[in-house]
Design a protein around this motif. Sequence first.
Motif, PDB file in Angstrom:
ATOM      1  N   GLY A 169       0.797  -1.233   0.000  1.00  0.00           N
ATOM      2  CA  GLY A 169       0.000   0.000   0.000  1.00  0.00           C
ATOM      3  C   GLY A 169       0.822   1.272   0.000  1.00  0.00           C
ATOM      4  O   GLY A 169       0.432   2.286   0.582  1.00  0.00           O
ATOM      5  N   LYS A 170       1.970   1.274  -0.684  1.00  0.00           N
ATOM      6  CA  LYS A 170       2.852   2.435  -0.697  1.00  0.00           C
ATOM      7  C   LYS A 170       2.303   3.546  -1.595  1.00  0.00           C
ATOM      8  O   LYS A 170       1.622   3.292  -2.582  1.00  0.00           O
ATOM      9  CB  LYS A 170       4.252   2.041  -1.187  1.00  0.00           C
ATOM     10  N   GLU A 171       2.622   4.803  -1.203  1.00  0.00           N
ATOM     11  CA  GLU A 171       2.385   5.913  -2.124  1.00  0.00           C
ATOM     12  C   GLU A 171       3.204   5.622  -3.374  1.00  0.00           C
ATOM     13  O   GLU A 171       4.390   5.300  -3.291  1.00  0.00           O
ATOM     14  CB  GLU A 171       2.831   7.246  -1.500  1.00  0.00           C
ATOM     15  N   PHE A 172       2.605   5.748  -4.540  1.00  0.00           N
ATOM     16  CA  PHE A 172       3.200   5.203  -5.755  1.00  0.00           C
ATOM     17  C   PHE A 172       3.166   6.240  -6.865  1.00  0.00           C
ATOM     18  O   PHE A 172       2.130   6.850  -7.116  1.00  0.00           O
ATOM     19  CB  PHE A 172       2.403   3.960  -6.169  1.00  0.00           C
ATOM     20  N   VAL A 173       4.322   6.453  -7.525  1.00  0.00           N
ATOM     21  CA  VAL A 173       4.394   7.354  -8.671  1.00  0.00           C
ATOM     22  C   VAL A 173       5.057   6.616  -9.825  1.00  0.00           C
ATOM     23  O   VAL A 173       6.184   6.116  -9.687  1.00  0.00           O
ATOM     24  CB  VAL A 173       5.194   8.633  -8.352  1.00  0.00           C
ATOM     25  N   ALA A 174       4.366   6.519 -10.950  1.00  0.00           N
ATOM     26  CA  ALA A 174       4.924   5.900 -12.156  1.00  0.00           C
ATOM     27  C   ALA A 174       5.478   6.998 -13.057  1.00  0.00           C
ATOM     28  O   ALA A 174       4.751   7.890 -13.476  1.00  0.00           O
ATOM     29  CB  ALA A 174       3.850   5.105 -12.891  1.00  0.00           C
ATOM     30  N   ILE A 175       6.784   6.931 -13.310  1.00  0.00           N
ATOM     31  CA  ILE A 175       7.454   7.934 -14.146  1.00  0.00           C
ATOM     32  C   ILE A 175       7.802   7.254 -15.476  1.00  0.00           C
ATOM     33  O   ILE A 175       8.661   6.374 -15.527  1.00  0.00           O
ATOM     34  CB  ILE A 175       8.726   8.455 -13.456  1.00  0.00           C
ATOM     35  N   PHE A 176       7.135   7.665 -16.535  1.00  0.00           N
ATOM     36  CA  PHE A 176       7.331   7.021 -17.830  1.00  0.00           C
ATOM     37  C   PHE A 176       8.529   7.647 -18.544  1.00  0.00           C
ATOM     38  O   PHE A 176       8.504   8.831 -18.895  1.00  0.00           O
ATOM     39  CB  PHE A 176       6.064   7.142 -18.674  1.00  0.00           C
ATOM     40  N   LEU A 177       9.568   6.855 -18.760  1.00  0.00           N
ATOM     41  CA  LEU A 177      10.756   7.315 -19.468  1.00  0.00           C
ATOM     42  C   LEU A 177      10.540   7.326 -20.975  1.00  0.00           C
ATOM     43  O   LEU A 177      11.241   8.033 -21.706  1.00  0.00           O
ATOM     44  CB  LEU A 177      11.948   6.408 -19.144  1.00  0.00           C
ATOM     45  N   GLU A 178       9.578   6.545 -21.444  1.00  0.00           N
ATOM     46  CA  GLU A 178       9.281   6.445 -22.870  1.00  0.00           C
ATOM     47  C   GLU A 178       7.868   5.901 -23.024  1.00  0.00           C
ATOM     48  O   GLU A 178       7.257   5.440 -22.055  1.00  0.00           O
ATOM     49  CB  GLU A 178      10.286   5.504 -23.554  1.00  0.00           C
ATOM     50  N   GLU A 179       7.358   5.985 -24.234  1.00  0.00           N
ATOM     51  CA  GLU A 179       6.034   5.423 -24.496  1.00  0.00           C
ATOM     52  C   GLU A 179       6.163   3.906 -24.530  1.00  0.00           C
ATOM     53  O   GLU A 179       7.000   3.355 -25.248  1.00  0.00           O
ATOM     54  CB  GLU A 179       5.491   5.956 -25.823  1.00  0.00           C
ATOM     55  N   VAL A 180       5.359   3.233 -23.718  1.00  0.00           N
ATOM     56  CA  VAL A 180       5.504   1.792 -23.543  1.00  0.00           C
ATOM     57  C   VAL A 180       4.158   1.111 -23.772  1.00  0.00           C
ATOM     58  O   VAL A 180       3.123   1.588 -23.295  1.00  0.00           O
ATOM     59  CB  VAL A 180       6.006   1.458 -22.114  1.00  0.00           C
ATOM     60  N   GLU A 181       4.192  -0.003 -24.457  1.00  0.00           N
ATOM     61  CA  GLU A 181       3.001  -0.841 -24.608  1.00  0.00           C
ATOM     62  C   GLU A 181       2.950  -1.792 -23.416  1.00  0.00           C
ATOM     63  O   GLU A 181       3.796  -2.668 -23.264  1.00  0.00           O
ATOM     64  CB  GLU A 181       3.067  -1.637 -25.916  1.00  0.00           C
ATOM     65  N   LEU A 182       1.976  -1.589 -22.550  1.00  0.00           N
ATOM     66  CA  LEU A 182       1.872  -2.386 -21.328  1.00  0.00           C
ATOM     67  C   LEU A 182       0.936  -3.566 -21.536  1.00  0.00           C
ATOM     68  O   LEU A 182      -0.086  -3.445 -22.227  1.00  0.00           O
ATOM     69  CB  LEU A 182       1.344  -1.519 -20.180  1.00  0.00           C
ATOM     70  N   ASP A 183       1.287  -4.688 -20.913  1.00  0.00           N
ATOM     71  CA  ASP A 183       0.371  -5.817 -20.968  1.00  0.00           C
ATOM     72  C   ASP A 183      -0.785  -5.582 -20.000  1.00  0.00           C
ATOM     73  O   ASP A 183      -0.777  -4.626 -19.217  1.00  0.00           O
ATOM     74  CB  ASP A 183       1.089  -7.133 -20.665  1.00  0.00           C
ATOM     75  N   GLY A 224      -1.738  -7.049 -17.280  1.00  0.00           N
ATOM     76  CA  GLY A 224      -1.403  -7.062 -15.853  1.00  0.00           C
ATOM     77  C   GLY A 224      -0.776  -5.767 -15.399  1.00  0.00           C
ATOM     78  O   GLY A 224      -1.133  -5.226 -14.350  1.00  0.00           O
ATOM     79  N   MET A 225       0.170  -5.249 -16.197  1.00  0.00           N
ATOM     80  CA  MET A 225       0.822  -3.993 -15.839  1.00  0.00           C
ATOM     81  C   MET A 225      -0.155  -2.828 -15.903  1.00  0.00           C
ATOM     82  O   MET A 225      -0.124  -1.923 -15.071  1.00  0.00           O
ATOM     83  CB  MET A 225       2.002  -3.744 -16.770  1.00  0.00           C
ATOM     84  N   LYS A 226      -1.041  -2.833 -16.897  1.00  0.00           N
ATOM     85  CA  LYS A 226      -2.067  -1.786 -16.983  1.00  0.00           C
ATOM     86  C   LYS A 226      -2.912  -1.767 -15.726  1.00  0.00           C
ATOM     87  O   LYS A 226      -3.244  -0.710 -15.183  1.00  0.00           O
ATOM     88  CB  LYS A 226      -2.958  -1.999 -18.209  1.00  0.00           C
ATOM     89  N   LEU A 227      -3.282  -2.936 -15.248  1.00  0.00           N
ATOM     90  CA  LEU A 227      -4.105  -3.042 -14.050  1.00  0.00           C
ATOM     91  C   LEU A 227      -3.349  -2.501 -12.840  1.00  0.00           C
ATOM     92  O   LEU A 227      -3.914  -1.788 -12.009  1.00  0.00           O
ATOM     93  CB  LEU A 227      -4.505  -4.500 -13.818  1.00  0.00           C
ATOM     94  N   GLN A 228      -2.046  -2.817 -12.756  1.00  0.00           N
ATOM     95  CA  GLN A 228      -1.254  -2.363 -11.619  1.00  0.00           C
ATOM     96  C   GLN A 228      -1.112  -0.847 -11.591  1.00  0.00           C
ATOM     97  O   GLN A 228      -1.092  -0.232 -10.527  1.00  0.00           O
ATOM     98  CB  GLN A 228       0.142  -2.998 -11.653  1.00  0.00           C
ATOM     99  N   LEU A 229      -1.014  -0.228 -12.769  1.00  0.00           N
ATOM    100  CA  LEU A 229      -0.753   1.209 -12.848  1.00  0.00           C
ATOM    101  C   LEU A 229      -2.018   2.043 -13.021  1.00  0.00           C
ATOM    102  O   LEU A 229      -1.945   3.267 -13.061  1.00  0.00           O
ATOM    103  CB  LEU A 229       0.201   1.502 -14.003  1.00  0.00           C
ATOM    104  N   ALA A 230      -3.168   1.391 -13.095  1.00  0.00           N
ATOM    105  CA  ALA A 230      -4.403   2.101 -13.463  1.00  0.00           C
ATOM    106  C   ALA A 230      -4.784   3.183 -12.482  1.00  0.00           C
ATOM    107  O   ALA A 230      -5.317   4.214 -12.858  1.00  0.00           O
ATOM    108  CB  ALA A 230      -5.548   1.102 -13.611  1.00  0.00           C
TER     109      ALA A 230
END
Length: 467
Positions: free
Chosen positions: A82-96, A98-104
């Motif tokens: 349950g950590k405070e979470f920040v996703a920093i995108f270094l480039e445009e990425v095609e996420l699967d 599972g990853m989309k769900l995690q970052l939604a």
Amino acid sequence: MEDFIFISYAHKDAERVMPVVNKLKENGYRVWYDDEIHPGSEWPKIIGEHVIACKVFFAFISKNYVASKNCQRELTLAQSEGKEFVAIFLEEVELDAGMKLQLAVEQSVFMYKATDMEVFCRKLFLTAGIESCKQKEELKLVQNNGQNKKAETVKTTKTVVPTTRSGKEKVEERAKKKEETVDASLDKTTQIRETVDGLVALLKKNFEKQEVIRDSEIKTWNNLLEYKIRETPKETFALITGFSPKNTTLRIIEIPQRLEGYPVREIDIERRGVTWIASVIVPEGVTKINFAGCMNIQSITLPESVYEIGANAFERCDSLMEIKLPKHEVHYRGSLRGLPLYIARNLAKETYQVWAGKLLGIKDAEVEGEIVIPEGVVYIDNWCIRLSDVSKKITSITFPSSLVEVEARTFEGCSNLEYVTFEKGVKKIGREAFANCTALKDVRISRTAEMEDDAFRGCPNVNIIRY
């Protein structure tokens, strides 16, 4: 252990990640990453312990990150904790999926879109949760500087006063020197807050309305959206003007980030009476919204890039029941009447009716005498007091440190109001904000706050106390 930021990244991206890490360190933030693991240590154990112990988790998302099993394990552990979470995108990425769900549902910032690293880092510093990870030495240094300045000022006050001056003049000069000393060592926390506010203003400036050079004709995207390409002196962007009347089956729409290669910056629905759309997800990068006339829309999700919501943005959105706001402060320009009926009714049950940082109303029946505006209120609707019986009931008001501005004529005619206290933080008192508050005696307000000349017009006995 003090709060810190965990840096999760793929080693192949180190050249892109380390400049951001160094900026965090330079600005006093405590960070931890795997470079600090000593040879021979139990690598997974130490990584896991620091993920669990961190306050905020920064994930630098890239193709390398997505392909790394270790990075994915760190990501999964941080979310499970349950950590405070920040996703920093270094480039445009095609996420699967599972990853989309995690970052939604997490905060996301897009480094690869930034044209200026300084501006990007300033935006990053404003993300939710990281303030507690900042070193406190800066504040101590400020206090020490204040003491040094005070000592220097005291030293200068030892200048010999000519003996021809009267005792009264000497007393007045000493008082003046003392006041200068106090000014020199004035609470530095206010200055720090002003710096942060300045950074927010800088970010907002990037999204200010520009003069329109030309608009393209209205086009259609996938039989869902109507849009046009707008050219301004600053940039060319896509403007969503409506939802296509041809669609009768789709109920949920996720607006794309780009159209014809241009970023989507504004949504201004020109077609009234849209009935088919039920839920809208607004992409990162949009700065202005207007969904007026979307009668059946029930849910709107706004991105972190939205800083302001117009007064009529939800006009006739009678079915709207949920507005997911950004995590940062958003300035709502409208009143209680401008909100969807469901939200307005729920707010009306509260003593202090606050939405998006704006006080929109106060329940008359529950207020008598002294009122304390709750922390978190940034603006006050300038009609919420004047048009209610509250204006005749209040005798004392205390404002929170979160308040930025008292707008014009907000408390005009509060005839029984005697005492007003502003915590440090307010920047401006608008025109006639307290006009004709005839009983007003004392107003305590910071020296740094700006007041319009006629803010207290018609208050014959008012005493302004600057501190």
